[in-house]
Design a protein around this motif. Structure first.
Motif, PDB file in Angstrom:
ATOM      1  N   ARG B   9       0.772  -1.333   0.169  1.00 52.44           N
ATOM      2  CA  ARG B   9      -0.194   0.064   0.083  1.00 52.44           C
ATOM      3  C   ARG B   9       0.878   1.181   0.095  1.00 52.44           C
ATOM      4  O   ARG B   9       0.645   1.994  -0.632  1.00 52.44           O
ATOM      5  CB  ARG B   9      -0.910  -0.036   1.334  1.00 52.44           C
ATOM      6  CG  ARG B   9      -1.751   0.977   1.214  1.00 52.44           C
ATOM      7  CD  ARG B   9      -2.913   0.962   2.589  1.00 52.44           C
ATOM      8  NE  ARG B   9      -3.530   2.015   2.427  1.00 52.44           N
ATOM      9  CZ  ARG B   9      -4.890   1.561   2.019  1.00 52.44           C
ATOM     10  NH1 ARG B   9      -5.149   0.549   1.524  1.00 52.44           N
ATOM     11  NH2 ARG B   9      -5.909   2.530   1.857  1.00 52.44           N
ATOM     12  N   GLY B  10       1.745   1.111   1.027  1.00 53.21           N
ATOM     13  CA  GLY B  10       2.531   2.415   1.033  1.00 53.21           C
ATOM     14  C   GLY B  10       3.372   2.551  -0.234  1.00 53.21           C
ATOM     15  O   GLY B  10       3.720   3.609  -0.906  1.00 53.21           O
ATOM     16  N   ARG B  11       4.099   1.492  -0.873  1.00 53.73           N
ATOM     17  CA  ARG B  11       4.960   1.746  -2.034  1.00 53.73           C
ATOM     18  C   ARG B  11       4.064   2.112  -3.193  1.00 53.73           C
ATOM     19  O   ARG B  11       4.489   2.989  -4.048  1.00 53.73           O
ATOM     20  CB  ARG B  11       5.283   0.324  -2.326  1.00 53.73           C
ATOM     21  CG  ARG B  11       6.573  -0.177  -1.559  1.00 53.73           C
ATOM     22  CD  ARG B  11       7.081  -1.579  -1.352  1.00 53.73           C
ATOM     23  NE  ARG B  11       7.307  -2.190  -2.593  1.00 53.73           N
ATOM     24  CZ  ARG B  11       7.209  -3.567  -3.074  1.00 53.73           C
ATOM     25  NH1 ARG B  11       6.914  -4.406  -1.971  1.00 53.73           N
ATOM     26  NH2 ARG B  11       7.266  -4.025  -4.185  1.00 53.73           N
ATOM     27  N   LEU B  12       2.705   1.730  -3.451  1.00 60.03           N
ATOM     28  CA  LEU B  12       1.928   2.190  -4.550  1.00 60.03           C
ATOM     29  C   LEU B  12       1.578   3.558  -4.206  1.00 60.03           C
ATOM     30  O   LEU B  12       1.590   4.513  -5.057  1.00 60.03           O
ATOM     31  CB  LEU B  12       0.408   1.369  -4.380  1.00 60.03           C
ATOM     32  CG  LEU B  12       0.669  -0.182  -4.947  1.00 60.03           C
ATOM     33  CD1 LEU B  12      -0.450  -0.742  -4.385  1.00 60.03           C
ATOM     34  CD2 LEU B  12       0.898  -0.110  -6.333  1.00 60.03           C
ATOM     35  N   GLN B  27      -2.252  12.111 -16.778  1.00 59.27           N
ATOM     36  CA  GLN B  27      -1.432  11.087 -17.665  1.00 59.27           C
ATOM     37  C   GLN B  27      -1.056   9.861 -17.078  1.00 59.27           C
ATOM     38  O   GLN B  27      -0.518   9.010 -17.602  1.00 59.27           O
ATOM     39  CB  GLN B  27      -0.374  12.000 -18.067  1.00 59.27           C
ATOM     40  CG  GLN B  27      -0.301  12.781 -19.286  1.00 59.27           C
ATOM     41  CD  GLN B  27      -1.195  14.184 -19.148  1.00 59.27           C
ATOM     42  OE1 GLN B  27      -0.914  14.674 -18.163  1.00 59.27           O
ATOM     43  NE2 GLN B  27      -2.195  14.397 -19.827  1.00 59.27           N
ATOM     44  N   THR B  28      -1.253   9.721 -15.737  1.00 61.93           N
ATOM     45  CA  THR B  28      -0.750   8.584 -14.987  1.00 61.93           C
ATOM     46  C   THR B  28      -1.794   7.451 -15.212  1.00 61.93           C
ATOM     47  O   THR B  28      -2.989   7.764 -14.779  1.00 61.93           O
ATOM     48  CB  THR B  28      -0.315   8.844 -13.585  1.00 61.93           C
ATOM     49  OG1 THR B  28       0.616  10.097 -13.540  1.00 61.93           O
ATOM     50  CG2 THR B  28       0.219   7.887 -12.869  1.00 61.93           C
ATOM     51  N   THR B  29      -1.319   6.313 -15.401  1.00 58.58           N
ATOM     52  CA  THR B  29      -2.390   5.132 -15.475  1.00 58.58           C
ATOM     53  C   THR B  29      -1.879   4.145 -14.093  1.00 58.58           C
ATOM     54  O   THR B  29      -0.769   4.396 -13.627  1.00 58.58           O
ATOM     55  CB  THR B  29      -2.026   4.326 -16.569  1.00 58.58           C
ATOM     56  OG1 THR B  29      -0.663   3.833 -16.640  1.00 58.58           O
ATOM     57  CG2 THR B  29      -2.327   5.009 -17.927  1.00 58.58           C
ATOM     58  N   VAL B  30      -2.991   3.413 -13.928  1.00 57.80           N
ATOM     59  CA  VAL B  30      -2.734   2.295 -12.871  1.00 57.80           C
ATOM     60  C   VAL B  30      -1.681   1.300 -13.089  1.00 57.80           C
ATOM     61  O   VAL B  30      -0.853   1.197 -12.345  1.00 57.80           O
ATOM     62  CB  VAL B  30      -3.838   1.582 -12.569  1.00 57.80           C
ATOM     63  CG1 VAL B  30      -3.921   0.356 -11.754  1.00 57.80           C
ATOM     64  CG2 VAL B  30      -4.902   2.591 -11.880  1.00 57.80           C
ATOM     65  N   ALA B  31      -1.666   1.044 -14.441  1.00 58.27           N
ATOM     66  CA  ALA B  31      -0.359   0.393 -14.840  1.00 58.27           C
ATOM     67  C   ALA B  31       0.836   0.849 -14.453  1.00 58.27           C
ATOM     68  O   ALA B  31       1.847   0.022 -14.116  1.00 58.27           O
ATOM     69  CB  ALA B  31      -0.628  -0.167 -16.308  1.00 58.27           C
ATOM     70  N   ALA B  32       1.053   2.246 -14.835  1.00 59.64           N
ATOM     71  CA  ALA B  32       2.309   2.904 -14.507  1.00 59.64           C
ATOM     72  C   ALA B  32       2.620   2.865 -13.178  1.00 59.64           C
ATOM     73  O   ALA B  32       3.751   2.584 -12.690  1.00 59.64           O
ATOM     74  CB  ALA B  32       2.328   4.241 -15.211  1.00 59.64           C
ATOM     75  N   ILE B  33       1.630   3.007 -12.315  1.00 55.51           N
ATOM     76  CA  ILE B  33       1.753   3.245 -10.769  1.00 55.51           C
ATOM     77  C   ILE B  33       2.286   1.730 -10.300  1.00 55.51           C
ATOM     78  O   ILE B  33       3.256   1.586  -9.593  1.00 55.51           O
ATOM     79  CB  ILE B  33       0.424   3.681 -10.021  1.00 55.51           C
ATOM     80  CG1 ILE B  33       0.088   4.915 -10.607  1.00 55.51           C
ATOM     81  CG2 ILE B  33       0.795   3.366  -8.474  1.00 55.51           C
ATOM     82  CD1 ILE B  33      -1.080   5.218 -10.013  1.00 55.51           C
ATOM     83  N   ALA B  34       1.606   0.469 -10.569  1.00 58.38           N
ATOM     84  CA  ALA B  34       2.058  -0.627 -10.348  1.00 58.38           C
ATOM     85  C   ALA B  34       3.474  -1.052 -10.670  1.00 58.38           C
ATOM     86  O   ALA B  34       4.017  -1.538 -10.079  1.00 58.38           O
ATOM     87  CB  ALA B  34       0.937  -1.660 -10.886  1.00 58.38           C
ATOM     88  N   GLU B  35       3.831  -0.462 -11.985  1.00 55.17           N
ATOM     89  CA  GLU B  35       5.004  -0.911 -12.612  1.00 55.17           C
ATOM     90  C   GLU B  35       6.180  -0.146 -11.557  1.00 55.17           C
ATOM     91  O   GLU B  35       7.162  -0.892 -11.242  1.00 55.17           O
ATOM     92  CB  GLU B  35       4.939  -0.439 -14.063  1.00 55.17           C
ATOM     93  CG  GLU B  35       6.270  -1.201 -14.756  1.00 55.17           C
ATOM     94  CD  GLU B  35       6.708  -0.632 -16.108  1.00 55.17           C
ATOM     95  OE1 GLU B  35       5.771   0.156 -16.795  1.00 55.17           O
ATOM     96  OE2 GLU B  35       7.825  -0.413 -16.488  1.00 55.17           O
ATOM     97  N   ARG B  36       5.885   0.832 -11.493  1.00 59.50           N
ATOM     98  CA  ARG B  36       7.125   1.781 -10.636  1.00 59.50           C
ATOM     99  C   ARG B  36       7.090   1.206  -9.323  1.00 59.50           C
ATOM    100  O   ARG B  36       8.206   1.343  -8.662  1.00 59.50           O
ATOM    101  CB  ARG B  36       6.435   3.281 -10.603  1.00 59.50           C
ATOM    102  CG  ARG B  36       7.183   4.284  -9.410  1.00 59.50           C
ATOM    103  CD  ARG B  36       8.542   4.692 -10.125  1.00 59.50           C
ATOM    104  NE  ARG B  36       8.422   5.341 -11.342  1.00 59.50           N
ATOM    105  CZ  ARG B  36       8.567   6.799 -11.434  1.00 59.50           C
ATOM    106  NH1 ARG B  36       9.078   7.562 -10.244  1.00 59.50           N
ATOM    107  NH2 ARG B  36       8.940   7.266 -12.654  1.00 59.50           N
ATOM    108  N   ALA B  37       5.984   0.619  -8.680  1.00 58.66           N
ATOM    109  CA  ALA B  37       6.050   0.136  -7.306  1.00 58.66           C
ATOM    110  C   ALA B  37       6.638  -1.244  -7.402  1.00 58.66           C
ATOM    111  O   ALA B  37       6.645  -1.813  -6.250  1.00 58.66           O
ATOM    112  CB  ALA B  37       4.794   0.210  -6.627  1.00 58.66           C
ATOM    113  N   GLY B  38       6.787  -1.894  -8.544  1.00 59.35           N
ATOM    114  CA  GLY B  38       7.265  -3.245  -8.772  1.00 59.35           C
ATOM    115  C   GLY B  38       6.226  -4.340  -8.108  1.00 59.35           C
ATOM    116  O   GLY B  38       6.231  -5.341  -7.652  1.00 59.35           O
TER     117      GLY B  38
END
Lengths: 190, 190
Positions: B9-12, B27-38
């Motif tokens: 949760r904190g990483r996301l 411009q930010t997608t959920v996919a990009a958020i998940a990817e950045r958080a690994g």
């Protein structure tokens, strides 16, 4: 410019509130409002941008009154008194709308997006009061505190008045509420 | 149930705030958020319903804390003190988020629909405080006044704190603001 329509604005407003109450806000069209008022759609759009603005168009007039009252307050008045007096002037002006206020409030209460619009209006008033106080030389945080608090007191008073049941004037309810809050503050721990 | 992800949760949340700042919220997608958080999108949706809720999901926890604090306050405490103490407990909890608060605030400030959501949250807090006070036997109008005022003070304090620049804790800013308002009220005309 079309021909002169005596109190077209007021007639459109009454017609809209009647229709919102009878058929619901969502089901009411601008065409129906104009028809009920005995006016054309063209006349409607000279006064309001859409059916939502029939409910909110006085907000800007009242906001101007608020900031003008703050600017005109005596130099020696405290920020809290300045805000209370400005809101009381607004309350006095609103008293002429006592008859339609409960109907307007019922429509707003029933629609989340109208409640948000009403909330946004109050936020705009608080921001306008904050900058008007700032122009009197009140330090920003104190200006924000007093303005936001004043609007909070106004909201509670307005809802008491507009939801019906109260026999006092809005200005009286507002004065009582300011006094009540003052009392609640004074008796709190320092 | 997926495998355990330490502090997913904190990483996301951190990933989302970074991306909102770098590329903009729209411009930010959920996919990009998940990817950045690994992490996977699936993990994202286990924690948040959408990218907006990343910014607001703690609101309910804090609302529960507020109402619990009001319920637990000593019977002899005045409504104003009860509200001030409940908001101070919330402020203390929020202090752990000092680092990310300015970033979160910048995103919200830049998007009218996020500002509305934040405003709606504050309104929900005020309503929750009002009913919690009601359950202590505080008369409805006084409950509304004190709750709305408390939230107004909290908002001004929170914005001072979250927009950065302030070195004090949120709880300190809040105490100062309550004291400042008390002062402004006491020195007003009765």
């Amino acid at each position: 410019m079309g021909r002169w329509e005596p109190d077209a604005r007021g007639r459109l407003e009454m017609a809209a509130l009647e229709l919102y109450a009878e058929h619901g806000y969502d089901q009411t069209t601008v065409a129906a409002i104009a028809e009920r008022a005995g006016l054309s759609e063209r006349t409607f759009f000279r006064h309001f941008s859409d059916k939502r603005e029939v409910l909110f168009s006085r907000g800007t007039v009242l906001e101007d009154l608020l900031t003008a009252s703050v600017a005109d307050a005596p130099a020696e008045a405290t920020p809290y008194d300045v805000v209370a007096a400005a809101l009381e002037a607004t309350a006095t002006l609103l008293e002429g709308r006592r008859e339609i206020a409960p109907r307007r409030q019922a429509v707003i209460d029933a629609h989340p997006e109208l409640r948000e619009r009403e909330l946004g209006k109050m936020t705009a008033w608080a921001a306008a009061l904050t900058s008007a106080l700032g122009e009197r030389g009140v330090e920003p945080r104190l200006a924000g505190l007093v303005a936001q608090t004043g609007i909070a007191v106004f909201r509670v008073s307005f809802e008491t008045w507009a939801r019906g049941g109260a026999t006092e004037d809005l200005a009286e309810i507002l004065r009582d509420s300011f006094a009540e809050l003052r009392n609640a503050t004074v008796t709190s721990s320092p």
